[in-house]
Design a protein around this motif. Structure first.
Motif, mmCIF file in Angstrom:
data_model
loop_
_atom_site.group_PDB
_atom_site.id
_atom_site.type_symbol
_atom_site.label_atom_id
_atom_site.label_comp_id
_atom_site.label_asym_id
_atom_site.label_seq_id
_atom_site.Cartn_x
_atom_site.Cartn_y
_atom_site.Cartn_z
ATOM 1 N N THR A 107 -2.479 -6.425 -8.636
ATOM 2 C CA THR A 107 -2.620 -4.995 -8.892
ATOM 3 C C THR A 107 -1.389 -4.246 -8.403
ATOM 4 O O THR A 107 -0.669 -4.697 -7.517
ATOM 5 C CB THR A 107 -3.858 -4.395 -8.193
ATOM 6 N N GLY A 108 -1.159 -3.078 -8.962
ATOM 7 C CA GLY A 108 -0.079 -2.186 -8.561
ATOM 8 C C GLY A 108 -0.157 -0.917 -9.390
ATOM 9 O O GLY A 108 -0.891 -0.878 -10.383
ATOM 10 N N PRO A 109 0.552 0.153 -9.000
ATOM 11 C CA PRO A 109 1.455 0.240 -7.849
ATOM 12 C C PRO A 109 0.811 0.818 -6.584
ATOM 13 O O PRO A 109 1.469 0.902 -5.561
ATOM 14 C CB PRO A 109 2.539 1.186 -8.357
ATOM 15 N N ASP A 110 -0.456 1.266 -6.651
ATOM 16 C CA ASP A 110 -1.166 1.784 -5.468
ATOM 17 C C ASP A 110 -0.410 2.907 -4.771
ATOM 18 O O ASP A 110 -0.268 2.928 -3.545
ATOM 19 C CB ASP A 110 -1.428 0.652 -4.471
ATOM 20 N N ALA A 111 0.080 3.858 -5.555
ATOM 21 C CA ALA A 111 0.813 4.990 -4.981
ATOM 22 C C ALA A 111 -0.139 5.980 -4.324
ATOM 23 O O ALA A 111 -1.339 6.035 -4.639
ATOM 24 C CB ALA A 111 1.630 5.691 -6.059
ATOM 25 N N GLU A 112 0.390 6.769 -3.430
ATOM 26 C CA GLU A 112 -0.369 7.786 -2.703
ATOM 27 C C GLU A 112 -0.863 8.863 -3.655
ATOM 28 O O GLU A 112 -0.291 9.075 -4.730
ATOM 29 C CB GLU A 112 0.524 8.367 -1.599
ATOM 30 N N THR A 113 -1.901 9.566 -3.277
ATOM 31 C CA THR A 113 -2.642 10.457 -4.162
ATOM 32 C C THR A 113 -1.792 11.499 -4.876
ATOM 33 O O THR A 113 -2.103 11.884 -5.995
ATOM 34 C CB THR A 113 -3.786 11.151 -3.391
ATOM 35 N N ASN A 114 -0.718 11.965 -4.274
ATOM 36 C CA ASN A 114 0.108 12.996 -4.919
ATOM 37 C C ASN A 114 1.327 12.425 -5.627
ATOM 38 O O ASN A 114 2.287 13.148 -5.894
ATOM 39 C CB ASN A 114 0.546 14.034 -3.887
ATOM 40 N N ASN A 137 0.846 -1.198 0.000
ATOM 41 C CA ASN A 137 0.000 0.000 0.000
ATOM 42 C C ASN A 137 0.878 1.244 0.000
ATOM 43 O O ASN A 137 1.746 1.398 0.873
ATOM 44 C CB ASN A 137 -0.893 0.010 1.248
ATOM 45 N N GLU A 138 0.692 2.097 -1.001
ATOM 46 C CA GLU A 138 1.401 3.380 -1.102
ATOM 47 C C GLU A 138 2.903 3.215 -0.826
ATOM 48 O O GLU A 138 3.459 3.789 0.123
ATOM 49 C CB GLU A 138 0.745 4.402 -0.179
ATOM 50 N N PRO A 139 3.573 2.422 -1.680
ATOM 51 C CA PRO A 139 4.991 2.131 -1.460
ATOM 52 C C PRO A 139 5.903 3.349 -1.580
ATOM 53 O O PRO A 139 7.066 3.286 -1.161
ATOM 54 C CB PRO A 139 5.311 1.092 -2.539
ATOM 55 N N ASN A 140 5.389 4.444 -2.129
ATOM 56 C CA ASN A 140 6.211 5.656 -2.228
ATOM 57 C C ASN A 140 6.650 6.160 -0.856
ATOM 58 O O ASN A 140 7.614 6.913 -0.733
ATOM 59 C CB ASN A 140 5.448 6.762 -2.950
ATOM 60 N N PHE A 141 5.940 5.757 0.221
ATOM 61 C CA PHE A 141 6.290 6.192 1.567
ATOM 62 C C PHE A 141 7.495 5.431 2.131
ATOM 63 O O PHE A 141 8.144 5.915 3.054
ATOM 64 C CB PHE A 141 5.100 6.034 2.513
ATOM 65 N N TYR A 142 7.774 4.236 1.618
ATOM 66 C CA TYR A 142 8.879 3.476 2.198
ATOM 67 C C TYR A 142 9.867 2.931 1.174
ATOM 68 O O TYR A 142 10.753 2.151 1.520
ATOM 69 C CB TYR A 142 8.360 2.340 3.097
ATOM 70 N N TYR A 143 9.743 3.364 -0.093
ATOM 71 C CA TYR A 143 10.756 3.067 -1.097
ATOM 72 C C TYR A 143 11.294 4.377 -1.652
ATOM 73 O O TYR A 143 10.532 5.314 -1.905
ATOM 74 C CB TYR A 143 10.167 2.230 -2.237
ATOM 75 N N SER A 144 12.582 4.414 -1.890
ATOM 76 C CA SER A 144 13.219 5.643 -2.371
ATOM 77 C C SER A 144 12.958 5.898 -3.846
ATOM 78 O O SER A 144 13.107 7.021 -4.324
ATOM 79 C CB SER A 144 14.730 5.582 -2.131
ATOM 80 N N SER A 145 12.583 4.858 -4.576
ATOM 81 C CA SER A 145 12.339 5.013 -6.014
ATOM 82 C C SER A 145 11.400 3.915 -6.500
ATOM 83 O O SER A 145 11.222 2.884 -5.835
ATOM 84 C CB SER A 145 13.660 4.922 -6.790
ATOM 85 N N VAL A 146 10.835 4.146 -7.679
ATOM 86 C CA VAL A 146 9.982 3.124 -8.287
ATOM 87 C C VAL A 146 10.806 1.880 -8.611
ATOM 88 O O VAL A 146 10.322 0.743 -8.459
ATOM 89 C CB VAL A 146 9.311 3.670 -9.558
ATOM 90 N N ASP A 202 -4.637 2.923 -8.469
ATOM 91 C CA ASP A 202 -4.200 4.250 -8.054
ATOM 92 C C ASP A 202 -5.066 4.710 -6.890
ATOM 93 O O ASP A 202 -6.119 4.133 -6.606
ATOM 94 C CB ASP A 202 -4.337 5.216 -9.241
ATOM 95 N N HIS A 203 -4.606 5.765 -6.191
ATOM 96 C CA HIS A 203 -5.360 6.362 -5.093
ATOM 97 C C HIS A 203 -5.578 7.840 -5.392
ATOM 98 O O HIS A 203 -4.658 8.514 -5.852
ATOM 99 C CB HIS A 203 -4.596 6.231 -3.771
ATOM 100 N N THR A 204 -6.770 8.338 -5.124
ATOM 101 C CA THR A 204 -7.073 9.750 -5.388
ATOM 102 C C THR A 204 -7.930 10.342 -4.279
ATOM 103 O O THR A 204 -8.962 9.778 -3.914
ATOM 104 C CB THR A 204 -7.810 9.924 -6.732
ATOM 105 N N TYR A 205 -7.485 11.472 -3.748
ATOM 106 C CA TYR A 205 -8.244 12.294 -2.804
ATOM 107 C C TYR A 205 -8.092 13.738 -3.271
ATOM 108 O O TYR A 205 -6.979 14.275 -3.273
ATOM 109 C CB TYR A 205 -7.690 12.174 -1.383
ATOM 110 N N PRO A 206 -9.154 14.411 -3.659
ATOM 111 C CA PRO A 206 -9.015 15.756 -4.216
ATOM 112 C C PRO A 206 -8.679 16.837 -3.192
ATOM 113 O O PRO A 206 -8.175 17.896 -3.559
ATOM 114 C CB PRO A 206 -10.378 16.021 -4.855
ATOM 115 N N THR A 207 -8.983 16.599 -1.898
ATOM 116 C CA THR A 207 -8.674 17.596 -0.868
ATOM 117 C C THR A 207 -7.932 16.916 0.275
ATOM 118 O O THR A 207 -7.823 15.692 0.330
ATOM 119 C CB THR A 207 -9.958 18.268 -0.326
#
Length: 365
Positions: A217-224, A184-193, A247-252
């Motif tokens: 499924t993948g990569p499930d990155a965080e909204t930004n 889940n949202e691997p951008n938080f704990y990996y330095s690169s794709v 993917d994950h999306t939150y507009p606010t």
């Protein structure tokens, strides 16, 4: 169901659009006779903007697919069996005869899987998932006719354990298992794709040996972090392992000192952000020849904003947002829910703290 293509002269913000949608829905729901157009003269017509809508039923866009509607639950809810004794199945059937439940979220990073009863490590602060707990969920899902996307822990890498969970999930859910989400949202704990992709491939190989043919499924990155989508697709090109780009999306946002507002949620800025994220996911998916889904989404990241995410504005937003991304080509949107020590998070569609479940405004959207 096919969605009509938008008219090119529709330039107003979502606030105007959802107001018209609400008015039309109200006219359709009140009474049993034919619907008649009604014009209400404003008190001050000079200060009122006009709104022009053109519908072209002969110009059809993307399909609103069965199973588009979905809910996303934290893995902790399965570890704690939060929904085992509730009428979740009834709520799912009310939403539709098909749909998707995605299990993951931040608590997926701190839940532990075991099929042998071994003690959990110290980092597993969100609990332990076992085959019996998956069976409880499977009973609900099969009864509703829905499917499941199940995340396996990647933050604390263990491909063999993830493969064991996938094997049991296949046995327990059967045809109701849509896919395994690797992290889940691997951008938080990996330095690169690239670093993430190395471990992703190790997981794929182990899962394929344990549960051949299961969806991934993948990569499930965080909204930004929509840039992860294209980079991931480039690495997957030529030998795609995924059956869906997620993917994950939150507009606010309510993270840190941020506070969302109703005008922000319903405004054109959110529309542009949602469209851009959908297009990034669809572009990555097109490179691999697979569909794209928003496996985690809601109004406001960091659990929502009181008075916005739990207000009826969120119902209008959810309806409009769902049609917007379906029109773009997204095949599924799973609205995130959650609980905390004080009760339900503001953005939760279904609140499980009252003995059974209580539907929030966003559920109706």
């Amino acid at each position: 169901m096919k969605l009509p293509m938008p008219a090119q002269n529709f330039t107003r913000t979502r606030i105007g659009a959802v107001a018209v949608a609400a008015g039309v829905a109200g006219a359709m729901l009140i009474g049993s006779g034919p619907v008649h157009a009604t014009t209400i003269a404003p008190a001050d017509s000079a200060s009122t903007d006009s709104l022009s809508i053109t519908v072209h039923p002969d110009q059809l866009g993307n399909q609103l697919r069965p199973g588009f509607v979905g809910l996303s639950f934290g893995a902790a809810t399965v570890a704690q069996d939060n929904y085992a004794s509730t009428d979740l199945g009834g709520y799912l059937r009310t939403l539709g005869r098909t749909g998707v439940i995605r299990i993951g979220g931040n608590s997926g990073d701190t839940t532990f899987w075991t099929s042998t009863g071994e003690p959990a490590p110290s980092w597993a602060t969100s609990g332990t998932i076992t085959p019996d707990k998956l069976r409880h969920l499977a009973t609900i899902v099969r009864g509703a006719g829905w499917k499941v996307v199940l995340a396996v822990n990647l933050k604390y890498p263990d491909p063999a354990r993830a493969a064991d969970e996938a094997k049991y999930a296949r046995q327990i859910f059967g045809d109701s298992l849509l896919a395994i989400e690797i992290g889940n949202e691997p951008n938080f704990y990996y330095s690169s794709v690239a670093a993430y992709y190395t471990d992703f491939e190790s997981y794929v190989a182990a899962i394929e040996r344990a549960a051949p043919g299961v969806g991934i499924t993948g990569p499930d990155a965080e909204t930004n972090h929509s840039s992860w989508l294209g980079a991931f697709a480039a690495l997957e090109a030529g030998h795609p392992d995924v059956t869906e780009i997620s993917d994950h999306t939150y507009p606010t946002s309510a993270c840190g000192t941020s506070t969302a507002t109703v005008p922000e949620l319903l405004g054109s800025g959110s529309v542009q952000y949602e469209t851009a994220n959908a297009q990034a996911a669809l572009s990555a998916a097109a490179q691999l020849g697979v569909p794209a889904a928003m496996t985690e989404t809601n109004s406001t990241v960091c659990a929502g904003t009181p008075g916005v995410s739990d207000a009826f504005a969120s119902a209008l937003w959810a309806l409009d947002y769902s049609l917007l991304i379906a029109q773009q080509g997204i095949v599924n949107a799973d609205f995130m829910g959650g609980t905390n020590a004080a009760g339900c998070d503001p953005y939760t569609p279904l609140c499980p703290t009252t003995g059974d479940l209580t539907a929030r405004p966003i559920y109706y959207g």
